[in-house]
Design a protein around this motif. Structure first.
Motif, PDB file in Angstrom:
ATOM      1  N   LEU A 100       0.865  -1.181   0.133  1.00  0.00           N
ATOM      2  CA  LEU A 100      -0.055  -0.083   0.010  1.00  0.00           C
ATOM      3  C   LEU A 100       0.801   1.288  -0.066  1.00  0.00           C
ATOM      4  CD1 LEU A 100      -2.847   1.110   0.405  1.00  0.00           C
ATOM      5  CD2 LEU A 100      -2.478   1.302   2.731  1.00  0.00           C
ATOM      6  N   VAL A 101       0.729   1.926  -0.947  1.00  0.00           N
ATOM      7  CA  VAL A 101       1.619   2.987  -1.191  1.00  0.00           C
ATOM      8  C   VAL A 101       0.824   4.429  -1.147  1.00  0.00           C
ATOM      9  CG1 VAL A 101       3.168   4.407  -2.903  1.00  0.00           C
ATOM     10  CG2 VAL A 101       3.361   1.767  -2.394  1.00  0.00           C
ATOM     11  N   MET A 102       1.361   5.386  -0.336  1.00  0.00           N
ATOM     12  CA  MET A 102       0.446   6.652  -0.519  1.00  0.00           C
ATOM     13  C   MET A 102       1.668   7.692  -0.563  1.00  0.00           C
ATOM     14  SD  MET A 102      -2.309   6.393   2.665  1.00  0.00           S
ATOM     15  CE  MET A 102      -3.052   4.999   2.748  1.00  0.00           C
ATOM     16  N   GLY A 103       1.401   8.691  -1.516  1.00  0.00           N
ATOM     17  CA  GLY A 103       2.320   9.640  -1.802  1.00  0.00           C
ATOM     18  C   GLY A 103       3.693   9.451  -1.901  1.00  0.00           C
ATOM     19  N   GLY A 104       3.740   8.146  -2.568  1.00  0.00           N
ATOM     20  CA  GLY A 104       5.340   7.582  -2.754  1.00  0.00           C
ATOM     21  C   GLY A 104       5.680   6.850  -1.725  1.00  0.00           C
ATOM     22  N   ARG A 105       5.090   6.747  -0.773  1.00  0.00           N
ATOM     23  CA  ARG A 105       5.630   6.178   0.417  1.00  0.00           C
ATOM     24  C   ARG A 105       5.005   4.718   0.892  1.00  0.00           C
ATOM     25  NH1 ARG A 105       5.271   7.789   6.891  1.00  0.00           N
ATOM     26  NH2 ARG A 105       3.164   8.525   5.856  1.00  0.00           N
ATOM     27  N   SER A 106       5.818   3.654   0.967  1.00  0.00           N
ATOM     28  CA  SER A 106       4.894   2.470   1.255  1.00  0.00           C
ATOM     29  C   SER A 106       4.403   2.548   2.911  1.00  0.00           C
ATOM     30  CB  SER A 106       6.014   1.363   1.297  1.00  0.00           C
ATOM     31  OG  SER A 106       5.527   0.192   1.788  1.00  0.00           O
ATOM     32  N   VAL A 107       3.095   2.332   3.203  1.00  0.00           N
ATOM     33  CA  VAL A 107       2.613   2.785   4.591  1.00  0.00           C
ATOM     34  C   VAL A 107       2.001   1.364   4.968  1.00  0.00           C
ATOM     35  CG1 VAL A 107       2.286   5.022   4.192  1.00  0.00           C
ATOM     36  CG2 VAL A 107       0.415   3.558   3.678  1.00  0.00           C
ATOM     37  N   GLY A 108       2.069   0.130   4.291  1.00  0.00           N
ATOM     38  CA  GLY A 108       1.227  -0.871   4.726  1.00  0.00           C
ATOM     39  C   GLY A 108       1.731  -1.565   6.166  1.00  0.00           C
ATOM     40  N   HIS A 109       3.078  -1.244   6.461  1.00  0.00           N
ATOM     41  CA  HIS A 109       3.426  -1.784   7.678  1.00  0.00           C
ATOM     42  C   HIS A 109       2.989  -1.027   8.778  1.00  0.00           C
ATOM     43  CE1 HIS A 109       6.454   0.936   6.113  1.00  0.00           C
ATOM     44  NE2 HIS A 109       6.979   0.839   7.120  1.00  0.00           N
ATOM     45  N   LEU A 110       2.626   0.425   8.571  1.00  0.00           N
ATOM     46  CA  LEU A 110       2.639   1.360   9.322  1.00  0.00           C
ATOM     47  C   LEU A 110       1.525   1.491  10.500  1.00  0.00           C
ATOM     48  CD1 LEU A 110       3.807   4.658   7.493  1.00  0.00           C
ATOM     49  CD2 LEU A 110       5.173   3.164   9.375  1.00  0.00           C
ATOM     50  N   PRO A 111       1.361   1.912  11.597  1.00  0.00           N
ATOM     51  CA  PRO A 111      -0.154   1.852  12.387  1.00  0.00           C
ATOM     52  C   PRO A 111      -0.811   2.794  11.760  1.00  0.00           C
ATOM     53  CG  PRO A 111       1.637   2.915  13.563  1.00  0.00           C
ATOM     54  CD  PRO A 111       2.388   2.289  12.445  1.00  0.00           C
ATOM     55  N   PRO A 112      -2.272   2.941  11.928  1.00  0.00           N
ATOM     56  CA  PRO A 112      -3.261   3.885  11.487  1.00  0.00           C
ATOM     57  C   PRO A 112      -2.662   5.305  11.934  1.00  0.00           C
ATOM     58  CG  PRO A 112      -4.373   2.103  12.618  1.00  0.00           C
ATOM     59  CD  PRO A 112      -2.992   1.824  12.952  1.00  0.00           C
ATOM     60  N   ALA A 113      -2.339   5.521  13.221  1.00  0.00           N
ATOM     61  CA  ALA A 113      -2.022   7.080  13.378  1.00  0.00           C
ATOM     62  C   ALA A 113      -0.837   7.486  12.792  1.00  0.00           C
ATOM     63  CB  ALA A 113      -1.477   7.087  15.075  1.00  0.00           C
ATOM     64  N   GLU A 114       0.092   6.559  12.142  1.00  0.00           N
ATOM     65  CA  GLU A 114       1.215   7.195  11.058  1.00  0.00           C
ATOM     66  C   GLU A 114       0.868   7.308   9.719  1.00  0.00           C
ATOM     67  OE1 GLU A 114       4.775   5.156  12.184  1.00  0.00           O
ATOM     68  OE2 GLU A 114       4.454   5.082  14.155  1.00  0.00           O
ATOM     69  N   ARG A 115      -0.254   7.128   9.550  1.00  0.00           N
ATOM     70  CA  ARG A 115      -0.780   7.000   7.635  1.00  0.00           C
ATOM     71  C   ARG A 115      -1.295   8.463   7.511  1.00  0.00           C
ATOM     72  NH1 ARG A 115      -2.740   0.807   6.318  1.00  0.00           N
ATOM     73  NH2 ARG A 115      -1.419  -0.195   7.492  1.00  0.00           N
ATOM     74  N   ASN A 116      -1.571   9.266   8.152  1.00  0.00           N
ATOM     75  CA  ASN A 116      -2.124  10.547   7.976  1.00  0.00           C
ATOM     76  C   ASN A 116      -3.153  10.597   7.146  1.00  0.00           C
ATOM     77  OD1 ASN A 116      -2.225  13.383   8.015  1.00  0.00           O
ATOM     78  ND2 ASN A 116      -0.882  13.884   6.148  1.00  0.00           N
ATOM     79  N   ILE A 117      -4.416   9.543   7.704  1.00  0.00           N
ATOM     80  CA  ILE A 117      -5.544   9.229   6.987  1.00  0.00           C
ATOM     81  C   ILE A 117      -6.784   9.652   8.081  1.00  0.00           C
ATOM     82  CG2 ILE A 117      -7.100   7.460   6.223  1.00  0.00           C
ATOM     83  CD1 ILE A 117      -4.711   6.152   4.925  1.00  0.00           C
ATOM     84  N   ALA A 118      -7.874  10.146   7.783  1.00  0.00           N
ATOM     85  CA  ALA A 118      -8.880  10.591   8.666  1.00  0.00           C
ATOM     86  C   ALA A 118     -10.080   9.770   8.057  1.00  0.00           C
ATOM     87  CB  ALA A 118      -9.195  11.869   8.391  1.00  0.00           C
ATOM     88  N   MET A 119     -10.453   9.005   9.034  1.00  0.00           N
ATOM     89  CA  MET A 119     -11.822   8.092   8.870  1.00  0.00           C
ATOM     90  C   MET A 119     -13.134   8.628   9.435  1.00  0.00           C
ATOM     91  SD  MET A 119     -11.658   3.943   8.730  1.00  0.00           S
ATOM     92  CE  MET A 119     -12.989   2.991   8.112  1.00  0.00           C
ATOM     93  N   VAL A 120     -14.161   8.470   8.460  1.00  0.00           N
ATOM     94  CA  VAL A 120     -15.467   9.028   8.960  1.00  0.00           C
ATOM     95  C   VAL A 120     -16.324   7.857   9.031  1.00  0.00           C
ATOM     96  CG1 VAL A 120     -17.533  10.480   8.537  1.00  0.00           C
ATOM     97  CG2 VAL A 120     -15.489  11.345   8.050  1.00  0.00           C
ATOM     98  N   PHE A 121     -16.976   7.346  10.276  1.00  0.00           N
ATOM     99  CA  PHE A 121     -17.600   6.058  10.338  1.00  0.00           C
ATOM    100  C   PHE A 121     -18.849   6.142  10.415  1.00  0.00           C
ATOM    101  CE2 PHE A 121     -13.656   5.930  12.783  1.00  0.00           C
ATOM    102  CZ  PHE A 121     -13.243   4.592  12.219  1.00  0.00           C
ATOM    103  N   GLN A 122     -19.584   5.168   9.996  1.00  0.00           N
ATOM    104  CA  GLN A 122     -21.084   4.947   9.833  1.00  0.00           C
ATOM    105  C   GLN A 122     -21.833   5.426  11.156  1.00  0.00           C
ATOM    106  OE1 GLN A 122     -22.289   1.032   8.938  1.00  0.00           O
ATOM    107  NE2 GLN A 122     -24.569   1.298   9.530  1.00  0.00           N
ATOM    108  N   ASP A 123     -21.251   5.258  12.360  1.00  0.00           N
ATOM    109  CA  ASP A 123     -22.025   5.467  13.696  1.00  0.00           C
ATOM    110  C   ASP A 123     -21.328   6.772  14.191  1.00  0.00           C
ATOM    111  OD1 ASP A 123     -19.530   4.594  14.318  1.00  0.00           O
ATOM    112  OD2 ASP A 123     -20.035   3.073  15.714  1.00  0.00           O
TER     113      ASP A 123
END
Length: 344
Positions: A45-68
């Motif tokens: 999994l690559v984001m912005g040219g950086r492999s992030v598949g091994h990184l924990p969620p907090a280090e991926r710089n992603i925001a998630m909006v949940f159903q609940d």
């Protein structure tokens, strides 16, 4: 157990990609893998040219909006939106500016002092979106964010999400089972089936030229009419199919050369009333739906089969009437009945 297979997907910066499919197809699992909430057992999994598949969620710089919504019930709207930034130990003035900007975008200024219990479902969802916006993430992930809202609020929030994306131009991956959301929001749609990507493309491309019978029947409301038909004659570039009410000559290719049957697909709006001697289908209307802007009739064509026909919205057709219809040949779709692949 392998849940997601053969995923090869490039998402452009600023693109809005929607994952759709039936329950259990793997769309939410794929989203959680992007977020880091599910382990990736193979691939990258690559984001912005950086492999992030091994990184924990907090280090991926992603925001998630949940159903609940996942709001803190004891915190005000302002504190809910600011919480993630406070955990990063950002400056109070910086946090206040970010919250003020996001609340302005989402029209939440009058509600900043309220608790989540004092808000409507649509307002709570806007707070959840605001909490994501203030983080300036590399990508937004939405996991069926509108499924808990009533029909009117879903339409309102769908428009809000579309406006938000145009304004902030953030890369977005959005999961839904609602194809109307997918068709109206997406730059591209990914149709999932059994953990695989069935087809990827712009909404109208999937609607007008589905690559498989699964996509043809999943995309579009009402669903595409499909019928297995015998091939009674072939000529160069043409094939004649035996329809319930008469034969039809349709364009085809050598891909159908070894087949004795084809699956015909035709959408409700591509069927027209005709004389019985020119008909593909003749039958009795078992149900008529007058929806204001559209009128649909469900035609019993025999052999326990029903097809959907769109009539003019001013039509006065009634249940019990006998109707003959033929399809517009240029809009007919042909599929291999063995593997469901399109015959081009």
């Amino acid at each position: 157990m392998t849940v997601i297979r053969h995923i090869d997907l490039d998402i452009e910066s600023g693109e809005f990609v929607v994952l759709v499919g039936p329950s259990g197809c793997g769309k939410s699992t794929l989203l959680r893998m992007i977020a880091g909430l599910e382990e990736i057992s193979g691939g990258d999994l690559v984001m912005g040219g950086r492999s992030v598949g091994h990184l924990p969620p907090a280090e991926r710089n992603i925001a998630m909006v949940f159903q609940d919504y996942a709001l803190y019930p004891h915190m005000s709207v302002e504190d809910n939106m600011a919480f993630g930034l406070k955990m990063r130990n950002e400056e109070p003035a910086h946090i206040a500016g970010k919250v003020r900007n996001a609340s302005g975008i989402l029209k939440l200024e009058p509600f900043l002092d309220r608790l989540p219990a004092q808000l409507s479902g649509g307002q709570r969802q806007r707070v959840a979106m605001g909490r994501a916006i203030v983080r300036d993430p590399q990508a937004f992930l939405f996991d069926e964010p509108l499924s808990n809202l009533d029909a009117a609020l879903r339409v309102e929030m769908r428009l809000e999400i579309a406006k938000l994306h145009r304004r902030i131009k953030a890369t977005t991956v959005y999961v839904t089972h609602d194809q109307v959301e997918a068709m109206t929001l997406a730059d591209r749609i990914v149709v999932m089936n059994g953990g695989n990507m069935e087809q990827v493309g712009p909404p109208l491309e999937l609607y007008r030229r589905p690559k498989t019978l699964f996509v043809a029947k999943f995309i579009g409301s009402p669903t595409m009419n499909t019928l297995d038909c015998d091939i009674v004659e072939r000529s160069e570039g043409r094939v004649r199919l035996r329809m319930p009410a008469g034969d039809a000559d349709l364009p085809s290719t050598e891909a159908s050369h070894d087949l004795t049957r084809l699956t015909l697909g035709i959408r409700s709006e591509d069927l027209d009333i005709c004389s019985p001697d020119a008909a593909w289908f003749t039958g009795e209307l078992s149900v008529v739906e007058h929806l204001g802007s559209q009128t649909f009739g469900y035609l019993d064509i025999g052999r326990d089969q029903t097809i959907t026909v769109e009539f003019p919205r001013t039509s006065t057709i009634r249940v019990g009437e006998r109707v003959s219809v033929a399809g517009r040949k240029e809009h007919a779709h042909l599929f291999d009945p063995n593997d469901g692949r399109r015959i081009d």
